[in-house]
Every structure is written in C-alpha cells, then in structure tokens.
Design a protein around this motif. Structure first.
Motif, PDB file in Angstrom:
ATOM      1  N   ASN A  16       0.829  -1.222   0.000  1.00  0.00           N
ATOM      2  CA  ASN A  16       0.000   0.000   0.000  1.00  0.00           C
ATOM      3  C   ASN A  16       0.855   1.260   0.000  1.00  0.00           C
ATOM      4  O   ASN A  16       0.536   2.223   0.686  1.00  0.00           O
ATOM      5  CB  ASN A  16      -0.934   0.016   1.228  1.00  0.00           C
ATOM      6  N   SER A  17       1.957   1.224  -0.721  1.00  0.00           N
ATOM      7  CA  SER A  17       2.890   2.347  -0.682  1.00  0.00           C
ATOM      8  C   SER A  17       3.160   2.898  -2.075  1.00  0.00           C
ATOM      9  O   SER A  17       3.273   2.141  -3.029  1.00  0.00           O
ATOM     10  CB  SER A  17       4.218   1.889  -0.064  1.00  0.00           C
ATOM     11  N   GLU A  18       3.241   4.217  -2.153  1.00  0.00           N
ATOM     12  CA  GLU A  18       3.521   4.884  -3.427  1.00  0.00           C
ATOM     13  C   GLU A  18       4.687   5.838  -3.245  1.00  0.00           C
ATOM     14  O   GLU A  18       4.725   6.568  -2.256  1.00  0.00           O
ATOM     15  CB  GLU A  18       2.315   5.738  -3.873  1.00  0.00           C
ATOM     16  N   VAL A  19       5.612   5.841  -4.199  1.00  0.00           N
ATOM     17  CA  VAL A  19       6.673   6.855  -4.176  1.00  0.00           C
ATOM     18  C   VAL A  19       6.063   8.163  -4.670  1.00  0.00           C
ATOM     19  O   VAL A  19       5.530   8.217  -5.779  1.00  0.00           O
ATOM     20  CB  VAL A  19       7.854   6.436  -5.080  1.00  0.00           C
ATOM     21  N   ASN A  35       1.839   6.035   2.436  1.00  0.00           N
ATOM     22  CA  ASN A  35       1.030   4.847   2.733  1.00  0.00           C
ATOM     23  C   ASN A  35      -0.411   5.221   2.419  1.00  0.00           C
ATOM     24  O   ASN A  35      -1.022   6.038   3.109  1.00  0.00           O
ATOM     25  CB  ASN A  35       1.178   4.433   4.199  1.00  0.00           C
ATOM     26  N   ASN A  36      -0.936   4.631   1.347  1.00  0.00           N
ATOM     27  CA  ASN A  36      -2.242   5.089   0.858  1.00  0.00           C
ATOM     28  C   ASN A  36      -3.425   4.484   1.624  1.00  0.00           C
ATOM     29  O   ASN A  36      -4.575   4.775   1.302  1.00  0.00           O
ATOM     30  CB  ASN A  36      -2.365   4.874  -0.650  1.00  0.00           C
ATOM     31  N   LEU A  37      -3.148   3.685   2.655  1.00  0.00           N
ATOM     32  CA  LEU A  37      -4.228   3.233   3.554  1.00  0.00           C
ATOM     33  C   LEU A  37      -4.324   4.166   4.759  1.00  0.00           C
ATOM     34  O   LEU A  37      -5.394   4.628   5.131  1.00  0.00           O
ATOM     35  CB  LEU A  37      -3.970   1.807   4.045  1.00  0.00           C
ATOM     36  N   LYS A  38      -3.131   4.439   5.349  1.00  0.00           N
ATOM     37  CA  LYS A  38      -3.104   5.302   6.549  1.00  0.00           C
ATOM     38  C   LYS A  38      -3.018   6.777   6.187  1.00  0.00           C
ATOM     39  O   LYS A  38      -3.155   7.645   7.046  1.00  0.00           O
ATOM     40  CB  LYS A  38      -1.891   4.938   7.417  1.00  0.00           C
ATOM     41  N   ASN A  39      -2.743   7.060   4.902  1.00  0.00           N
ATOM     42  CA  ASN A  39      -2.523   8.434   4.433  1.00  0.00           C
ATOM     43  C   ASN A  39      -1.401   9.138   5.196  1.00  0.00           C
ATOM     44  O   ASN A  39      -1.516  10.299   5.573  1.00  0.00           O
ATOM     45  CB  ASN A  39      -3.836   9.234   4.509  1.00  0.00           C
ATOM     46  N   THR A  40      -0.311   8.393   5.441  1.00  0.00           N
ATOM     47  CA  THR A  40       0.850   8.972   6.115  1.00  0.00           C
ATOM     48  C   THR A  40       2.051   8.901   5.170  1.00  0.00           C
ATOM     49  O   THR A  40       2.124   8.017   4.311  1.00  0.00           O
ATOM     50  CB  THR A  40       1.191   8.185   7.402  1.00  0.00           C
ATOM     51  N   LYS A  41       2.988   9.854   5.373  1.00  0.00           N
ATOM     52  CA  LYS A  41       4.178   9.879   4.521  1.00  0.00           C
ATOM     53  C   LYS A  41       5.408   9.544   5.350  1.00  0.00           C
ATOM     54  O   LYS A  41       5.481   9.919   6.534  1.00  0.00           O
ATOM     55  CB  LYS A  41       4.347  11.264   3.910  1.00  0.00           C
TER      56      LYS A  41
END
Ligand code: FAD
Length: 126
Positions: A16-19, A35-41
C-alpha cells in the motif's frame, strides 16, 4: 515473478505504498513514500530507484476487432506480424509478451512495415 520476490530475503515489500517524491542533491538519496491506507508519509533512504510500469499492454481499444491473448497481447501468425484481419499488422510490445525490448520492437516494426508495403502493392493500393 511474485513468488520469486516473496522468496528473496533481500527484498522488503512495502504494501500500500507509493513513491511520491525523489529526494537528493545531484543523486538519489531518499524517496518520500505515501502509505495510501493510513494516508501517512515517510522517508526511505535509498541510493537507487528503478521504475517498472507493469505488464498490461495498452490494447483495449483493439479488443473488439483483433484477436488478443488472455493478457491483452495482440495475436499474430507465428513468424509474421499478421493479425486476424487482412492488412492489419501488429508489432512491438503490443504483440510481444516474451522479449519486450527496444531492439526487438524495432525488429518487428521493420517486419510490419515490409509486410504492410507488400500488402499495399499486391492489392494495388499504392
Ligand atoms: C522502465 C523501462 C526500461 C526499459 N529498458 C529497456 C532497455 O534497457 N533496453 C531495451 O531494449 N528496452 C527497454 N525497455 C523496453 C522498451 O522501452 C520497449 O520494448 C519499447 O519501447 C517498445 O516499443 P513499442 O514501439 O512497441 O512501444 P512504445 O515505445 O510503448 O510505444 C507505444 C506508443 O503508442 C502510444 N499510444 C498508446 N496508446 C495510444 C493510443 N490509443 N493512441 C495513440 N497512441 C497511443 C504511446 O504513447 C507510445 O508512444 C524498457 C522499458 C521500460 C518501461
């Protein structure tokens, strides 16, 4: 391919991670990862980055006309670039699921051009 990655102890998978950004002075030093689930960077220190674009050829627009395999590659008669429609030729990554390289795409591109030219002249279409 997935199994090879799972079995390789040198690879850590970040699900669930995007650069979202590449950071560094004159060279890659880290990437910012969302982290596109937790919306944290978070920041990940790295010294190199390789971007892959997936395995689905962009051939959906042909699916009502040309025969495609189950993965979307355009089917051609072996040893040629001929599709199921006379006068339509397919080349490059759209029909090659094995090599997918610039040089092989250029090679089949040349085959397609020669076959198209032959088709046009044989049918008095030039
Ligand atoms: C990250 C990466 C690294 C690579 N490294 C190498 C390497 O080191 N050596 C090597 O030999 N090969 C390499 N390749 C593979 C090589 O880039 C491809 O094999 C080659 O570009 C395929 O050529 P092509 O003409 O078939 O397709 P493409 O180069 O993908 O060209 C297809 C074109 O069609 C356009 N298009 C798509 N849909 C439409 C539409 N509906 N209407 C109009 N136009 C459309 C696209 O915009 C694109 O310009 C790499 C590929 C990637 C992604």
């Amino acid at each position: 391919m997935q199994k090879r990655v799972f079995d390789n102890k040198n690879i850590e998978i970040l699900w669930n991670s995007e650069v979202v950004d590449v950071l560094g002075n004159n060279k890659v030093e880290s990437v910012e990862v969302l982290n596109n689930l937790k919306n944290t960077k978070s920041k990940l220190k790295i010294s190199g980055l390789f971007i892959a674009i997936g395995h689905k050829p962009n051939t959906d627009i042909f699916k009502d006309y040309l025969d495609l395999d189950e993965n979307g590659y355009i089917l051609t008669k072996p040893g040629t670039t001929q599709t199921n429609i006379k006068g339509i030729f397919a080349t490059g990554d759209a029909q090659d699921k094995i090599y997918r390289q610039a040089v092989t795409a250029a090679g089949t591109g040349c085959m397609g051009a020669l076959e198209a030219e032959k088709f046009l002249s044989e049918n008095n279409l030039t």
